[in-house]
Design an enzyme around this catalytic site. Sequence first.
Site, mmCIF file in Angstrom:
data_model
loop_
_atom_site.group_PDB
_atom_site.id
_atom_site.type_symbol
_atom_site.label_atom_id
_atom_site.label_comp_id
_atom_site.label_asym_id
_atom_site.label_seq_id
_atom_site.Cartn_x
_atom_site.Cartn_y
_atom_site.Cartn_z
ATOM 1 N N PHE A 135 -42.449 5.599 13.517
ATOM 2 C CA PHE A 135 -41.535 6.083 14.556
ATOM 3 C C PHE A 135 -40.242 6.504 13.878
ATOM 4 C CE2 PHE A 135 -38.164 5.075 17.660
ATOM 5 C CZ PHE A 135 -38.671 5.524 18.865
ATOM 6 N N TRP A 168 -35.213 4.879 6.691
ATOM 7 C CA TRP A 168 -35.519 3.481 7.040
ATOM 8 C C TRP A 168 -36.697 3.384 7.997
ATOM 9 C CZ3 TRP A 168 -33.176 0.910 3.553
ATOM 10 C CH2 TRP A 168 -31.886 1.245 3.155
ATOM 11 N N GLU A 369 -33.513 -2.008 15.470
ATOM 12 C CA GLU A 369 -33.693 -2.102 16.936
ATOM 13 C C GLU A 369 -32.378 -2.426 17.635
ATOM 14 O OE1 GLU A 369 -36.518 -1.227 17.891
ATOM 15 O OE2 GLU A 369 -37.876 -1.694 16.235
#
Length: 390
Positions: A135, A168, A369
């Site tokens: 993602f 990342w 997150e």
Amino acid sequence: MSDPQSLTQLFALDSLLEPEEIQIRDTVRKFSNERIRPHVAQWFEDGKLPARDLAKELGALGVLGMHLEGYGCAGMSATAYGLACLELEAVDSGIRSLVSVQGSLAMFSIHRWGNEEQKQEWLPRLASGEAIGCFGLTEPDFGSNPAGMRTNAKRDGDDWILNGTKMWITNGSIADVAVVWAQTDDGIRGFVVPTDTPGFSAPEIHSKMSLRASVTSELVLDGVRLPASAMLPVAKGLRGPLSALNEARFGIVFGAIGAARDCLETAIDYAQSRAVFDKPLAAYQLTQAKIADMAVEVGKGHLLAYHLGRLKDRGELRPEQVSVGKLNNVREAIAVARECRTILGANGITLEYPVMRHANNLESVLTYEGTSEVHQLTIGKALTGEAAFR
Ligand SMILES: Cc1cc2nc3c(=O)[nH]c(=O)nc-3n(C[C@H](O)[C@H](O)[C@H](O)COP(=O)(O)OP(=O)(O)OC[C@H]3O[C@@H](n4cnc5c(N)ncnc54)[C@H](O)[C@@H]3O)c2cc1C
């Protein structure tokens, strides 16, 4: 001396779970302890994860996209998914990251925002672990503020041409498919990018001190040509990626407390067998104060996670409530890991024990997150009505 209780007994945690949830938890715990725990310190030391084999085993276990319905997914409750994350992260945050990124970020995005063809093509293979997904939202210059992203998708006839760099990205260099977010004339849109498309490359990021048993990569998109059908048709703007991040954060609320539990159990065990000044370390009041304070935090973290799980299962969970869980449970987990390290003394700095590995992993979990500061701002906005992000 009386028989020591477990944390689960102290907080009567199982009284809050259904028998089926306890069974799922115990199955994932057994898999994690038998299949992952014996090897994970070595994977961490080597900075290498046998991700392909592991993904297939995790797929067979049913934890990839386990809270999604259909397309080969297990269709379990959010709470059951959370408990699986907790048990996986009790062994290593890197393994839970693999599962979170696959299920909550890549699969969720396709499941929630994709068309039928995209779902049929990717979800069954991702659920079984035959394929790996990643993602791509973060960029070198845009992490907490993804709205500024520079990766762009431009029309060329019916096709899309993608250019840009993502940074990342968990699972990046082992992925078969990447969900990539890019600026278009119509705002930010998501694209399903097979990683063998010409112009796509994913150099791995090395020299990490954290999440070493997890693959982290850059994604380079250099004139990647995709058909019109590659765009996720339903997601417009940041709502698409933020909805997926919310799913993954939910798993972290449970996962981080699993890492904390593992540290605490290790420290209690160590303190019982380590003799200092002629008696067990566990028999000193200073040690017991540390253990009691940590147990209170780890127990409260479980209760908060279970509560958010029930809210999610009822369809009532709001993003700011996930922020409360992520902020608290990761912050407390790091504090617990560091305190446990003191109980283990010099042994605590080695990979022979899981404590410092967890502490280092949790540094990444604190940042990805949504950093703790971003979650503080989210909670602050919910309570004051004032947005203080900029
Ligand atoms: C191991 C690992 C795996 C990752 N996996 C993925 C992945 O799979 N996909 C993906 O897209 N991304 C991934 N990320 C990226 C991660 O989501 C970002 O690192 C994160 O969003 C923070 O962005 P940044 O590192 O650019 O920090 P920055 O945004 O530059 O933030 C730096 C500091 O500034 C603070 N800050 C930011 N805004 C404010 C503000 N308004 N007020 C006060 N302080 C503020 C932050 O909290 C932080 O402390 C991963 C990161 C790591 C470490």
